[in-house]
Enzyme design. Structure first.
Site, mmCIF file in Angstrom:
data_model
loop_
_atom_site.group_PDB
_atom_site.id
_atom_site.type_symbol
_atom_site.label_atom_id
_atom_site.label_comp_id
_atom_site.label_asym_id
_atom_site.label_seq_id
_atom_site.Cartn_x
_atom_site.Cartn_y
_atom_site.Cartn_z
ATOM 1 N N TYR A 1 11.566 -10.171 -6.596
ATOM 2 C CA TYR A 1 12.911 -9.603 -6.743
ATOM 3 C C TYR A 1 13.535 -10.100 -8.033
ATOM 4 O O TYR A 1 14.023 -11.230 -8.085
ATOM 5 C CB TYR A 1 13.759 -9.974 -5.521
ATOM 6 C CG TYR A 1 13.167 -9.397 -4.254
ATOM 7 C CD1 TYR A 1 13.540 -8.137 -3.810
ATOM 8 C CD2 TYR A 1 12.188 -10.089 -3.542
ATOM 9 C CE1 TYR A 1 12.955 -7.574 -2.677
ATOM 10 C CE2 TYR A 1 11.601 -9.542 -2.420
ATOM 11 C CZ TYR A 1 11.990 -8.283 -1.988
ATOM 12 O OH TYR A 1 11.398 -7.728 -0.881
ATOM 13 N N ARG B 1 7.902 -8.856 4.557
ATOM 14 C CA ARG B 1 8.543 -9.259 5.792
ATOM 15 C C ARG B 1 8.975 -8.032 6.574
ATOM 16 O O ARG B 1 8.736 -7.916 7.762
ATOM 17 C CB ARG B 1 9.764 -10.120 5.495
ATOM 18 C CG ARG B 1 10.350 -10.711 6.757
ATOM 19 C CD ARG B 1 11.682 -11.360 6.518
ATOM 20 N NE ARG B 1 12.701 -10.359 6.241
ATOM 21 C CZ ARG B 1 13.979 -10.646 6.010
ATOM 22 N NH1 ARG B 1 14.380 -11.911 5.957
ATOM 23 N NH2 ARG B 1 14.853 -9.692 5.772
ATOM 24 N N LYS C 1 4.628 -17.750 -1.617
ATOM 25 C CA LYS C 1 3.785 -16.599 -1.271
ATOM 26 C C LYS C 1 2.529 -16.566 -2.143
ATOM 27 O O LYS C 1 1.419 -16.318 -1.663
ATOM 28 C CB LYS C 1 4.566 -15.284 -1.429
ATOM 29 C CG LYS C 1 5.681 -15.100 -0.414
ATOM 30 C CD LYS C 1 6.206 -13.668 -0.359
ATOM 31 C CE LYS C 1 7.163 -13.342 -1.486
ATOM 32 N NZ LYS C 1 7.846 -12.036 -1.290
ATOM 33 N N GLU D 1 3.637 4.620 -6.138
ATOM 34 C CA GLU D 1 3.957 4.328 -4.738
ATOM 35 C C GLU D 1 4.395 5.584 -3.996
ATOM 36 O O GLU D 1 5.183 6.375 -4.502
ATOM 37 C CB GLU D 1 5.056 3.267 -4.661
ATOM 38 C CG GLU D 1 5.403 2.872 -3.230
ATOM 39 C CD GLU D 1 6.170 1.561 -3.166
ATOM 40 O OE1 GLU D 1 5.751 0.589 -3.836
ATOM 41 O OE2 GLU D 1 7.184 1.511 -2.447
ATOM 42 N N GLN E 1 10.616 -5.392 -7.143
ATOM 43 C CA GLN E 1 11.659 -4.447 -6.771
ATOM 44 C C GLN E 1 12.098 -3.720 -8.039
ATOM 45 O O GLN E 1 11.892 -4.233 -9.165
ATOM 46 C CB GLN E 1 12.832 -5.261 -6.185
ATOM 47 C CG GLN E 1 14.036 -4.470 -5.768
ATOM 48 C CD GLN E 1 13.700 -3.414 -4.741
ATOM 49 O OE1 GLN E 1 13.044 -2.418 -5.073
ATOM 50 N NE2 GLN E 1 14.135 -3.634 -3.497
ATOM 51 N N SER F 1 -22.176 28.097 -7.386
ATOM 52 C CA SER F 1 -23.123 28.410 -8.465
ATOM 53 C C SER F 1 -22.919 27.440 -9.607
ATOM 54 O O SER F 1 -21.863 26.839 -9.742
ATOM 55 C CB SER F 1 -22.898 29.842 -8.969
ATOM 56 O OG SER F 1 -21.566 29.976 -9.429
ATOM 57 N N GLN F 2 -23.963 27.262 -10.382
ATOM 58 C CA GLN F 2 -23.796 26.524 -11.634
ATOM 59 C C GLN F 2 -24.756 27.088 -12.657
ATOM 60 O O GLN F 2 -25.835 27.569 -12.317
ATOM 61 C CB GLN F 2 -23.989 25.013 -11.441
ATOM 62 C CG GLN F 2 -25.404 24.575 -11.119
ATOM 63 C CD GLN F 2 -25.539 23.050 -11.052
ATOM 64 O OE1 GLN F 2 -24.574 22.328 -10.844
ATOM 65 N NE2 GLN F 2 -26.756 22.549 -11.242
ATOM 66 N N ASN G 1 -13.691 27.485 -0.449
ATOM 67 C CA ASN G 1 -13.178 26.893 -1.669
ATOM 68 C C ASN G 1 -11.666 27.029 -1.703
ATOM 69 O O ASN G 1 -11.145 28.124 -1.843
ATOM 70 C CB ASN G 1 -13.793 27.617 -2.880
ATOM 71 C CG ASN G 1 -13.632 26.799 -4.120
ATOM 72 O OD1 ASN G 1 -12.765 25.927 -4.197
ATOM 73 N ND2 ASN G 1 -14.472 27.060 -5.104
ATOM 74 N N ARG H 1 7.498 12.334 -5.287
ATOM 75 C CA ARG H 1 7.692 13.481 -6.162
ATOM 76 C C ARG H 1 6.807 13.327 -7.395
ATOM 77 O O ARG H 1 6.451 12.226 -7.786
ATOM 78 C CB ARG H 1 9.148 13.586 -6.584
ATOM 79 C CG ARG H 1 10.049 13.846 -5.379
ATOM 80 C CD ARG H 1 11.395 14.299 -5.830
ATOM 81 N NE ARG H 1 12.393 13.960 -4.830
ATOM 82 C CZ ARG H 1 13.663 13.729 -5.106
ATOM 83 N NH1 ARG H 1 14.086 13.771 -6.373
ATOM 84 N NH2 ARG H 1 14.507 13.443 -4.154
#
Lengths: 646, 646
Positions: B199, B159, B219, B65, B230, B486-487, B458, B327
């Site tokens: 919850y 909500r 729900k 998340e 949660q 290139s390849q 690049n 993070r």
């Protein structure tokens, strides 16, 4: 093809660039590009463009004229001839309009249906002749609409011979070929390429040679694309005619009609019909040998070769049109001696393509119909789009049902008696069936001394490629693995390889090993156990006549088993093993046991019951070895299976 | 993938067979099959199906998340994080709805646009959060329509926190998440997968734990597909919650929300917001080390790893959802220690796919954008159909114009000062540009001691694959062949090869050698002479900024330069050199000189004029060596060119 370099420079190319980089607000339908690799420009050009390209490149070409056969058997033979003579690489063939033979009908001997077969099933660029006199506008429009529907793109517009003694012009009718040319252009715009007839000595009914030239000019100016001439006996006749045409402003291609004399009677008949005079020097040679067919034919070939050489050497002739009289030998010999018969025509794809315009893009087919391409074309003739690039996840490929196994272009070329000699007058058990398969593979005669040159699944002797696998195939067929289709693995052979090559030169072709066979449920049970060991390497599909089937194809996806890598092109993968199509193929493959083989025998006869038993109880199996760079493991799979059984 | 065998037997498969062999009279549109090879089932499944498949197969998964960033720079960094963390193989990510940040707007920092970027540009399955309180029905419908248009397929229905002190229910308004769930199902039927929040300790505002469970059930019964919880601090909390849910009939997946403690302050803030109680034993550890960030993070990782182990070992948990707080370090470490971070995710294709549903079938792209995939996606975002199987004869691929080179997801990650250090504070001539290219290739520092880790074409250091060519690339860049792509050629390496492999295992991958560079017109003149010798082997395309271009591509057809052969599948050819798209690419490639490089310098400054000169006078060249089984001849082509020049 890579040597056909295309240099696009400055102005013209930057306009291309504009097209390419225009804003995203354009209809993004344009961005859906699942389209055609122009593998073979021939497939995309119309006949007049092909002629022009050959003329520009200096490649000499030839074409072949045939007339519709009288009988259904004659049709079967003529179609075989199309296949054989098609291999020599004619630019096109043409089929004459035979007013007495109901030429526009659906009869298997009609001009329309023969031309349809040539285009669709034999893949030949075809001109259909059409005559107009004594026909209503509606009839003619109907014929043209039908021709268009069948994929015919070229019409030879002729007046035709009036019926009855005296011929009178009809008001508002079609009295001359020019009327037909105009009508085609009016009603079908530029859809058809139109050919008209030219008479190097003038039409016998014309007031004069000059008047006839004027008529020809009218036909060309009404919209004809090129001219094929009536036969003639001396090259000067043709060359003078071309010059006279050019002098009055006819600039389209004029193709000389060549008639190799093949016999005394056919010559006499043709001369009578065409009202031509045979030159005295030819008569002088022929009359003394008129009963010696071979001598006449040899003379005819000599004569044709030297006349054709004169024509080609003149620099005014790029293609030669042959009146074959539906015969092969003389024309083929003339062409070979002229060096324009293609001994080893490059295959654009590993299978024979169809020339129907809507199949132009087609470049993928299931491998199952490899030996029955005409059946495949028949069963997919209702498709509007043909797979190209990918076979795709065939959610529902709607294969037409093969209701009539005797559709004339699918009919076996061999009569019942011959088939019985090959496949056994009387079968004594499953082993006698194994024996038939084995003899077909080895080419050795069966116990009654007859060679098995065809099978229900394959009307031709073993393919050269299959020969590579001959030894192993023999071994497994002897033991009841009744093979009907196979290919070796190929890990990058040059595309010019004489056996497995196809496509443009400079490329590489690849194959995964494939094996397809009928076999008993005992063998299948053992095979399935063995296949567990090969789960990661071998894809299989096993089905019986009732549709019980077992496969490990992931998500029922197709497996590409033949592909080619070419300079400057996308990858072509012309054959796939498609698990969904396989279920349509199996109906056909099982039905062939009954329709082609069991029905040779009396009902309730032991022979018939043996075939019926196999039909009812055997499984149809296909195996693909995915590891194409390694040695084919399918023989090991079969060996393991037999070992398990012992 | 071949080991996911599918056995279709008797009844079910014979009904498939009926579908397959039905008569040709069916709509033959069905026969148009230029469709998708299911290379990667993930691309074709919706999120809930992916979860189910993982649950069935026992593959554990994770999700991540993120919240939307506050600044444009923050957005650029977050997107880099998506790319890096996406490499570990999350099943999905989710982006929170930030009501104060204009979350549905087109701002580069809005929830909507960040989620859009994750799906379309980073190829991540994404859930967009959406809250409903204090919003009109029309607003919400508008947001949902926009999300759908952008290719978002999953909504987390919440909500949201009411604004203001006292909250009162609005009549006919959206007062609870269940209202939003119902609204989505009413208005969008089954289009979205819907997630709701659970919850484990009960919602802080609920009357009771039991009452909250009943709300959750509402729900789910209103149409939610799965639940994310949660955060919680002990595995028992979650496991009890799952049992309680199941007891009242909630059967959908329930995914535990994991919060690795990363710092004292972020923990306090989260606890305050979520009104959760931190267990005493955790407090006891943390309080004494609250000023030691590293110690807290280490402890947080330990704690998360052991809790996750308990959850996974319970057998009730198949996936783990991580609250990352944007993070990387802690979450990545937990995942690595759990062994569910994919160190070497199998690449389904050699380029990163987009997750927009309409791009599901996409499996071919021009090679030119190999280092700028986000730009390619941006420029093709208006397309309705994407090429699959074949690139095709691109009559007019409508590439969107790249008007704003600073579109945030295309923005360079490096600031101006850093770019100047890498590319030169002051250029003294074309040679100083050669030097920059050479340093980028070699990885050696430039004369001022700075490494060149990115180039205008690049944004990342040299690809591992390109490293294979490093020595030759260095040599040619030094002499003014300024390579940007290139390849090497590859003649059948296993698809699992760590450097050049891609696609399902058990296959083989191939490449044609490719080289793309800018160079001066003097070198181009010599190159063109040399290329005549290689006409049959090398395809080239040479263009300057004005669009003058020279190519030998047959019929301007695309050339497949990367392809793979896999067990049980059609051939995949994911990259092509398309001469038409090249002209769109060249606009971008030339513009990057100016937009990214020249503009670093003052107008009229010598440095800027040097780059401008190159932009105006150099050519962009691409070369393909078609003979992939032989040694790459492109270096020889370049050597011959230099030899000719000397």
């Amino acid at each position: 093809m890579v040597n056909e370099t295309q240099h696009t420079c400055s102005a013209s190319s930057s306009s291309k660039s504009d097209g390419g980089s225009s804003s995203g607000s354009e209809s993004s339908k344009d961005s859906s590009r699942c389209s055609t690799p122009v593998l073979d420009a021939d497939r995309h050009e119309r006949l007049r463009e092909k002629m022009r390209r050959r003329q520009d490149s200096g490649d000499k070409w030839f074409s072949l004229e045939f007339f519709p056969p009288r009988t259904a058997n004659g049709a079967v033979n003529l179609i075989s001839r199309f296949d054989r003579m098609g291999a020599g690489g004619p630019l096109f063939i043409d089929v004459t309009w035979h007013p007495a033979g109901d030429p526009g009908s659906d009869k298997e001997t009609s001009s329309m249906i023969i031309a349809n077969t040539a285009v669709n099933y034999c893949g030949l660029e075809t001109i259909l002749h059409m005559t107009c006199c004594n026909q209503t506008k509606d009839d003619i429009t109907g014929h043209l609409q039908k021709a268009k529907r069948l994929g015919l793109k070229n019409i030879m517009a002729l007046r035709g011979d009036p019926v009855g003694e005296e011929w009178e012009e009809e008001v508002d009718g079609f009295n001359y070929a020019v009327d037909l040319v105009k009508h085609i252009r009016n009603e079908f715009d530029d859809y058809f390429d139109i050919c008209v007839a030219g008479y190097p000595k003038g039409h016998p009914e014309a007031e004069s040679y000059e008047a006839d030239l004027r008529h020809l000019k009218e036909k060309v100016f009404a919209g004809a694309d090129f001219i094929i001439t009536q036969l003639f006996f001396q090259s000067e006749t043709f060359l003078k005619f071309v010059k006279d045409c050019q002098a009055i402003g006819i600039t389209c291609p004029i193709i000389p009609g060549i008639f190799p004399i093949q016999g005394y009677h056919s010559l006499r008949q043709l001369v009578k019909l065409s009202k031509l005079e045979v030159p005295q020097e030819i008569k002088d040679v022929i009359e003394p040998i008129k009963d010696n067919d071979a001598a006449i034919r040899n003379y005819g070939v000599e004569l044709a070769v030297s006349m054709c050489r004169e024509l080609l050497d003149s620099g005014m002739v790029h293609g030669l049109h042959f009146y074959t009289l539906n015969r092969e030998v003389a024309t083929t010999e003339v062409l070979k001696r002229l060096g324009i018969w293609k001994e080893d025509p490059r295959r654009p794809l590993p299978w024979a393509v169809s020339a129907h315009p809507k199949r132009r893009v087609e470049d993928v087919r299931p491998i199952f119909w490899a030996s029955r391409p005409k059946s495949y074309i028949y069963r997919t003739q209702e498709w509007d789009d043909f797979p190209n690039g990918r076979w795709g996840n065939s959610s529902s490929p709607a294969f037409g049902e093969l209701k009539d196994y005797y559709l004339f272009y699918l009919k076996s070329k061999s009569p019942r008696e011959e088939l019985l000699k090959m496949w056994g007058e009387e079968l004594t058990g499953e082993e006698s069936v194994f024996e038939v398969f084995t003899c077909y593979i080895t080419g050795e005669p069966n116990k009654n001394g007859h060679k098995v040159t065809c099978m229900p699944w394959n009307d031709d002797p073993l393919a050269t490629e299959t020969n590579l696998l001959k030894e192993q195939l023999e071994k497994v067929n002897r033991r009841g693995i009744l093979t009907i289709n196979s290919q070796p693995n190929i890990n990058g052979k040059p595309s010019t390889d004489p056996i497995v090559g196809w496509g443009p030169s400079g490329g590489y072709v690849f194959q995964k090993a494939y094996l397809e066979f009928f076999t008993s449920s005992e063998i299948v049970t053992a095979l399935l156990k063995v296949l567990k060991k090969y789960e990661l390497r071998v894809n299989y599909h096993i089905v019986n006549v009732k549709g019980q089937n077992i496969t490990n194809a992931p998500d029922l996806q197709p497996n590409a088993v033949t592909w080619g890598i070419f300079p400057g092109r996308e990858i072509i993968q012309p054959t796939v093993v498609d698990p969904v199509s396989f279920l349509s193929w199996k109906d056909e493959a099982f039905a062939l046991w009954i329709e082609q083989w069991a029905k040779l025998y009396e009902e309730e006869s032991p022979s018939r019951m043996i075939i019926q038993y196999i039909h009812d109880n055997y499984y149809l199996v296909n195996l693909v070895d995915n590891d194409f760079p390694l040695e084919n493991c399918l023989w090991q799979v079969v060996d393991d299976t037999f070992e398990l059984l012992n």
